[in-house]
Design a protein around this motif. Structure first.
Motif, PDB file in Angstrom:
ATOM      1  N   ALA A   1      16.124   5.498  60.072  1.00  0.00           N
ATOM      2  CA  ALA A   1      15.576   4.639  59.179  1.00  0.00           C
ATOM      3  C   ALA A   1      16.588   4.755  57.632  1.00  0.00           C
ATOM      4  CB  ALA A   1      14.379   5.432  58.672  1.00  0.00           C
ATOM      5  N   HIS A   2      17.222   6.035  57.471  1.00  0.00           N
ATOM      6  CA  HIS A   2      17.967   5.875  56.413  1.00  0.00           C
ATOM      7  C   HIS A   2      19.408   5.115  56.672  1.00  0.00           C
ATOM      8  CE1 HIS A   2      20.377   7.837  53.125  1.00  0.00           C
ATOM      9  NE2 HIS A   2      19.178   8.308  52.754  1.00  0.00           N
ATOM     10  N   ALA A   3      20.014   5.317  57.731  1.00  0.00           N
ATOM     11  CA  ALA A   3      21.229   4.414  58.398  1.00  0.00           C
ATOM     12  C   ALA A   3      20.592   2.876  58.161  1.00  0.00           C
ATOM     13  CB  ALA A   3      21.438   4.896  59.565  1.00  0.00           C
ATOM     14  N   PHE A   4      19.539   2.512  58.625  1.00  0.00           N
ATOM     15  CA  PHE A   4      19.020   1.172  58.425  1.00  0.00           C
ATOM     16  C   PHE A   4      19.081   0.768  57.001  1.00  0.00           C
ATOM     17  CE2 PHE A   4      15.690  -1.686  57.392  1.00  0.00           C
ATOM     18  CZ  PHE A   4      15.926  -2.604  58.077  1.00  0.00           C
ATOM     19  N   LEU A   5      18.646   1.621  56.102  1.00  0.00           N
ATOM     20  CA  LEU A   5      18.506   1.337  54.738  1.00  0.00           C
ATOM     21  C   LEU A   5      19.769   1.002  54.249  1.00  0.00           C
ATOM     22  CD1 LEU A   5      16.729   0.735  52.375  1.00  0.00           C
ATOM     23  CD2 LEU A   5      16.648   3.075  51.838  1.00  0.00           C
ATOM     24  N   ARG A   6      20.941   2.124  54.277  1.00  0.00           N
ATOM     25  CA  ARG A   6      22.075   1.944  53.880  1.00  0.00           C
ATOM     26  C   ARG A   6      22.561   0.570  54.448  1.00  0.00           C
ATOM     27  NH1 ARG A   6      22.227   7.642  55.838  1.00  0.00           N
ATOM     28  NH2 ARG A   6      23.626   6.788  57.528  1.00  0.00           N
ATOM     29  N   ARG A   7      22.643   0.286  55.668  1.00  0.00           N
ATOM     30  CA  ARG A   7      23.210  -0.940  56.022  1.00  0.00           C
ATOM     31  C   ARG A   7      22.554  -2.230  55.623  1.00  0.00           C
ATOM     32  NH1 ARG A   7      22.227   1.469  61.103  1.00  0.00           N
ATOM     33  NH2 ARG A   7      20.653   0.292  61.604  1.00  0.00           N
ATOM     34  N   GLU A   8      21.470  -2.117  55.126  1.00  0.00           N
ATOM     35  CA  GLU A   8      20.701  -3.344  54.373  1.00  0.00           C
ATOM     36  C   GLU A   8      21.199  -3.403  52.982  1.00  0.00           C
ATOM     37  OE1 GLU A   8      18.424  -5.971  55.821  1.00  0.00           O
ATOM     38  OE2 GLU A   8      19.709  -4.935  57.233  1.00  0.00           O
ATOM     39  N   ILE A   9      21.257  -2.333  52.551  1.00  0.00           N
ATOM     40  CA  ILE A   9      21.782  -2.347  50.840  1.00  0.00           C
ATOM     41  C   ILE A   9      22.945  -2.785  50.996  1.00  0.00           C
ATOM     42  CG2 ILE A   9      22.365  -0.940  49.047  1.00  0.00           C
ATOM     43  CD1 ILE A   9      20.026   0.939  49.711  1.00  0.00           C
TER      44      ILE A   9
ATOM     45  N   ALA B   1      29.482   2.832  45.289  1.00  0.00           N
ATOM     46  CA  ALA B   1      29.237   3.505  46.452  1.00  0.00           C
ATOM     47  C   ALA B   1      27.903   3.969  46.354  1.00  0.00           C
ATOM     48  CB  ALA B   1      30.108   5.050  46.106  1.00  0.00           C
ATOM     49  N   MET B   2      27.542   4.567  47.946  1.00  0.00           N
ATOM     50  CA  MET B   2      26.398   5.240  48.273  1.00  0.00           C
ATOM     51  C   MET B   2      26.461   6.691  48.481  1.00  0.00           C
ATOM     52  SD  MET B   2      23.935   2.108  50.281  1.00  0.00           S
ATOM     53  CE  MET B   2      25.532   1.555  51.366  1.00  0.00           C
ATOM     54  N   PHE B   3      25.485   7.359  47.836  1.00  0.00           N
ATOM     55  CA  PHE B   3      25.459   8.791  48.508  1.00  0.00           C
ATOM     56  C   PHE B   3      24.341   9.041  48.770  1.00  0.00           C
ATOM     57  CE2 PHE B   3      28.437   8.037  44.791  1.00  0.00           C
ATOM     58  CZ  PHE B   3      29.529   8.426  45.138  1.00  0.00           C
ATOM     59  N   TRP B   4      24.247  10.130  49.873  1.00  0.00           N
ATOM     60  CA  TRP B   4      23.196  10.572  50.691  1.00  0.00           C
ATOM     61  C   TRP B   4      23.387  12.200  51.027  1.00  0.00           C
ATOM     62  CZ3 TRP B   4      25.820   6.597  52.256  1.00  0.00           C
ATOM     63  CH2 TRP B   4      26.602   6.683  53.582  1.00  0.00           C
ATOM     64  N   HIS B   5      22.497  12.847  51.033  1.00  0.00           N
ATOM     65  CA  HIS B   5      22.405  14.163  51.773  1.00  0.00           C
ATOM     66  C   HIS B   5      22.774  14.183  53.100  1.00  0.00           C
ATOM     67  CE1 HIS B   5      21.503  18.279  52.731  1.00  0.00           C
ATOM     68  NE2 HIS B   5      21.583  18.528  51.344  1.00  0.00           N
ATOM     69  N   ASP B   6      23.702  15.132  53.714  1.00  0.00           N
ATOM     70  CA  ASP B   6      24.046  15.020  54.754  1.00  0.00           C
ATOM     71  C   ASP B   6      22.785  15.033  55.882  1.00  0.00           C
ATOM     72  OD1 ASP B   6      26.590  15.409  54.230  1.00  0.00           O
ATOM     73  OD2 ASP B   6      26.938  17.711  54.274  1.00  0.00           O
ATOM     74  N   ARG B   7      21.833  15.897  55.524  1.00  0.00           N
ATOM     75  CA  ARG B   7      20.847  15.821  56.515  1.00  0.00           C
ATOM     76  C   ARG B   7      20.089  14.297  56.910  1.00  0.00           C
ATOM     77  NH1 ARG B   7      17.648  18.972  52.484  1.00  0.00           N
ATOM     78  NH2 ARG B   7      16.640  17.303  50.961  1.00  0.00           N
TER      79      ARG B   7
END
Length: 83
Positions: free
Chosen positions: A49-57, A37-43
């Protein structure tokens, strides 16, 4: 050569075996499965950029090959459980 030991998912070990000259062994004990699973802060949820990194991972993790040893190990476990 080193005397260090590490436990990691078989798919990751198989993908890195050649690059890192890993010696891969089955653990001597039954190891329970896990859920990735991946977790990140709501902000950061709407940050492009963060969404791109999550998709790539997620893409890279999904593309890792499933090693034959993993399929054999699951088959042996299933046979032990039913027999």
């Amino acid at each position: 050569m080193t005397d260090l030991v590490m436990m990691l998912p078989a798919r990751i070990a198989a993908a890195m075996e050649g690059q890192l000259r890993l010696a891969i062994f089955e653990p001597p004990i039954e190891v329970p499965g896990f859920r990735m699973a991946m977790f990140w802060h709501d902000r950061h949820d709407a940050d492009p950029a963060h969404a791109f990194l999550r998709r790539e991972i997620a893409r890279v993790a999904a593309a890792l090959p499933k090693p034959a040893s993993l399929a054999r190990r699951r088959t042996r476990r299933a046979a032990r459980a039913s027999g």
